[in-house]
Design an enzyme around this catalytic site. Structure first.
Site, PDB file in Angstrom:
ATOM      1  N   ASN A 100      28.972 -37.112  44.999  1.00  0.00           N
ATOM      2  CA  ASN A 100      28.001 -36.073  45.353  1.00  0.00           C
ATOM      3  C   ASN A 100      27.435 -35.318  44.158  1.00  0.00           C
ATOM      4  OD1 ASN A 100      30.484 -35.832  47.627  1.00  0.00           O
ATOM      5  ND2 ASN A 100      28.459 -36.446  48.335  1.00  0.00           N
ATOM      6  N   VAL A 107      23.686 -31.637  42.177  1.00  0.00           N
ATOM      7  CA  VAL A 107      24.737 -31.546  43.190  1.00  0.00           C
ATOM      8  C   VAL A 107      24.140 -31.771  44.574  1.00  0.00           C
ATOM      9  CG1 VAL A 107      26.502 -30.048  44.206  1.00  0.00           C
ATOM     10  CG2 VAL A 107      25.960 -29.854  41.767  1.00  0.00           C
ATOM     11  N   CYS A 108      24.778 -32.639  45.336  1.00  0.00           N
ATOM     12  CA  CYS A 108      24.352 -32.891  46.714  1.00  0.00           C
ATOM     13  C   CYS A 108      25.263 -32.095  47.640  1.00  0.00           C
ATOM     14  CB  CYS A 108      24.445 -34.388  47.019  1.00  0.00           C
ATOM     15  SG  CYS A 108      23.806 -34.797  48.640  1.00  0.00           S
ATOM     16  N   LEU A 109      24.790 -30.910  47.995  1.00  0.00           N
ATOM     17  CA  LEU A 109      25.512 -30.030  48.906  1.00  0.00           C
ATOM     18  C   LEU A 109      24.480 -29.465  49.868  1.00  0.00           C
ATOM     19  CD1 LEU A 109      28.243 -28.647  49.589  1.00  0.00           C
ATOM     20  CD2 LEU A 109      27.583 -26.824  47.996  1.00  0.00           C
TER      21      LEU A 109
END
Length: 181
Positions: A100, A107-109
């Site tokens: 992620n 950042v993949c959030l």
């Protein structure tokens, strides 16, 4: 007549600057509130390189369990003038082998993107980032290679994480050591 026009223009310019400052003030007030209410777990710490600038700071996460145990990961937070209506910009300054987080630190959030809303705060982001280290999500990856390895060979993924954290190559990518011990 020209002087009157100049005075009107100066007044207009002053009002525009004032309204811009109010937006920044709202963001600063909210970030001040968020920081005062931070409830950091013992695996997290903040760093304010410029104590007078609360809109730019670092978050250090040092997981004590999971794949990333004993690592030290630094995130840069940049809070914009539209906060809390827009999420802060968050980048991982530590290069990490993670599904992620890409190699550029993006950042993949979900709460940093489409699921952000103004009732969320810095504490929400801290816990979201910490959760990514405890439970990497291969279903929504930025680093597709790491996600594929996590889904197909958990043991290999764990070995790759350890190798990267010790300071080594995973595939063609060299990672700096980020271990605490």
């Amino acid at each position: 007549m020209i002087k009157l026009f100049t005075l009107k223009q100066q007044k207009k310019d002053g009002e525009q600057k004032g309204s811009q400052q109010k937006k920044a003030s709202a963001a600063q007030l909210r970030i001040q509130k968020d920081i005062n209410e931070l409830n950091l777990p013992n695996t997290c710490a903040t760093d304010f390189p410029d104590p007078n600038d609360l809109l730019n700071f670092k978050l250090i996460i040092s997981p004590d369990e999971g794949f990333y145990r004993d690592g030290r990961f630094v995130f840069n937070f940049r809070v914009g003038s539209n906060y809390p209506h827009e999420p802060p910009k968050v980048k991982c300054a530590t290069q990490v082998y993670h599904p992620n987080i890409d190699l550029d630190g993006n950042v993949c959030l979900n709460i940093l993107r489409e699921d952000w809303n103004p009732v969320l705060n810095i504490n929400s982001i801290v816990y979201g980032l910490q959760f990514l280290f405890l439970e990497p999500n291969p279903e929504d990856p930025l680093n597709k290679e790491a996600a594929d390895v996590l889904q197909t060979n958990r043991r290999q993924f764990e070995n790759n994480v350890k190798k990267a954290m010790r300071g080594g190559c995973v595939g063609e990518t060299y990672f700096e050591c980020c271990l605490l011990k």
